[in-house]
Design an enzyme around this catalytic site. Structure first.
Site, PDB file in Angstrom:
ATOM      1  N   ASP A   1       1.239  -1.194   0.073  1.00  0.00           N
ATOM      2  CA  ASP A   1      -0.204   0.557  -0.117  1.00  0.00           C
ATOM      3  C   ASP A   1       1.442   1.307   0.087  1.00  0.00           C
ATOM      4  O   ASP A   1       1.522   1.252   0.810  1.00  0.00           O
ATOM      5  CB  ASP A   1      -0.843  -0.247   0.633  1.00  0.00           C
ATOM      6  CG  ASP A   1      -1.822   0.964   1.361  1.00  0.00           C
ATOM      7  OD1 ASP A   1      -2.800   1.000   0.078  1.00  0.00           O
ATOM      8  OD2 ASP A   1      -1.312   2.195   2.337  1.00  0.00           O
TER       9      ASP A   1
ATOM     10  N   GLU B   1      -1.192  -0.919  -6.120  1.00  0.00           N
ATOM     11  CA  GLU B   1      -2.676  -0.309  -6.835  1.00  0.00           C
ATOM     12  C   GLU B   1      -2.411  -0.016  -7.908  1.00  0.00           C
ATOM     13  O   GLU B   1      -1.300   0.930  -7.857  1.00  0.00           O
ATOM     14  CB  GLU B   1      -2.581   0.734  -5.665  1.00  0.00           C
ATOM     15  CG  GLU B   1      -3.432   0.153  -4.266  1.00  0.00           C
ATOM     16  CD  GLU B   1      -3.968   1.117  -3.230  1.00  0.00           C
ATOM     17  OE1 GLU B   1      -4.823   1.279  -2.524  1.00  0.00           O
ATOM     18  OE2 GLU B   1      -2.793   1.837  -2.836  1.00  0.00           O
TER      19      GLU B   1
ATOM     20  N   ASP C   1      -3.043   0.916   6.957  1.00  0.00           N
ATOM     21  CA  ASP C   1      -2.019   0.918   5.680  1.00  0.00           C
ATOM     22  C   ASP C   1      -2.007  -0.935   5.559  1.00  0.00           C
ATOM     23  O   ASP C   1      -2.255  -0.859   4.374  1.00  0.00           O
ATOM     24  CB  ASP C   1      -0.923   1.213   5.420  1.00  0.00           C
ATOM     25  CG  ASP C   1      -1.538   2.923   5.512  1.00  0.00           C
ATOM     26  OD1 ASP C   1      -1.961   3.328   4.983  1.00  0.00           O
ATOM     27  OD2 ASP C   1      -0.048   3.548   5.610  1.00  0.00           O
TER      28      ASP C   1
END
Length: 285
Positions: free
Chosen positions: A108, A192, A272
């Protein structure tokens, strides 16, 4: 001259692609000598000879070889950057694949912390731009006070450019180290698929996002993984911070909320780390 023709062809091919895709075309513009900061020997005209690089039409140039050359050298590009000259030699080598690894990790990316993995590892955000901000502002004011076109302004611009280059090199070095660590330890690395350009439109976070270098970290990890026989996946970033990685229920949070606490199953974790687990789940689904 061969390379100049290739560059021109590349510019027009990109222009036609943008026209066909319905994007803003941006017709290729003439580049003056001040913007032409490199040239390439595409086939020959260069030779390494100990501590010297022999260049056609130029002669012998003393150099510092950063590391031993491997493989067959294909091209040599001479680059001028902020008063320094670099010779970039591209070589054809066999990829060195790392031993098979079944471990997978979700990563993340954030502002306060550059990256948090699903294994609970936190990579701090060095914020090199923030650290040099005062000096950058002082040098920028120095440039603004100088008369345009004067030699003193050119010197001030050069000093400012050197500091910007130093900050960029610091960020690049850190991202190289983080990406190398991830590729060495994991067979699958999941990030991501962030729209970084769109996120920088938030003026409260834009400077911190740019200073973190998310896209650079993903890019470095991707090309290192490709040559090492590892896999990098980018997943849909929607609700990765809001979903509970334990039961899948949406737990609404504000940006200031740094803890994930699910009232449905009672799962408590760092915000996170919870997001990193969700990223890993989507990559391995």
């Amino acid at each position: 001259m061969q390379d100049v023709a290739k560059r021109l062809d590349k510019a027009f091919q990109a222009f036609y692609r943008r026209v066909k895709g319905g994007e803003k075309p941006g017709f290729p513009r003439f580049k003056p000598a001040s913007q032409y900061d490199s040239f390439t020997y595409p086939q020959g005209g260069y030779k390494l000879d100990g501590k010297k690089l022999k260049l056609s039409k130029i002669g012998d140039v003393r150099m510092k070889l950063h590391r031993p050359l491997e493989g067959k050298v294909k091209t040599c590009t001479i680059i001028q950057k902020n008063g320094k000259y670099y010779a970039c030699l591209s070589a054809e080598v066999e990829p060195k694949q790392l031993p098979y690894c079944a471990d997978a990790v979700g990563v993340d990316l954030g502002v306060r912390t550059l990256a948090v993995t699903s294994d609970g590892e936190h990579f701090k955000s060095p914020a090199y731009l923030r650290a040099s901000e005062k000096r950058l502002k002082r040098l920028q004011r120095s440039v603004s006070r100088k008369k345009k076109g004067s030699n003193r302004r050119k010197k001030a611009v050069h000093v400012l450019a050197r500091l910007h280059e130093h900050v960029a090199n610091q960020r690049k070095d850190y991202n190289h180290k983080v990406s190398r660590g991830l590729v060495n330890r994991y067979g699958l690395i999941a990030f991501e698929d962030l729209n970084v350009l769109g996120m920088t439109k938030n003026h409260n976070l834009a400077k911190s996002i740019v200073d973190s270098g998310w896209s650079q970290l993903v890019s470095f990890t991707t090309y290192k993984a490709e040559s090492a026989g590892r896999v990098v996946k980018q997943v849909d970033p929607r609700n990765t911070s809001q979903l509970c990685s334990s039961c899948g229920v949406v737990v609404k949070k504000l940006l200031k909320d740094r803890k994930h606490h699910c009232l449905c199953c009672g799962y408590v974790a760092d915000r996170d780390e919870n997001a990193a687990f969700n990223i890993l789940k989507r990559a391995t689904a």
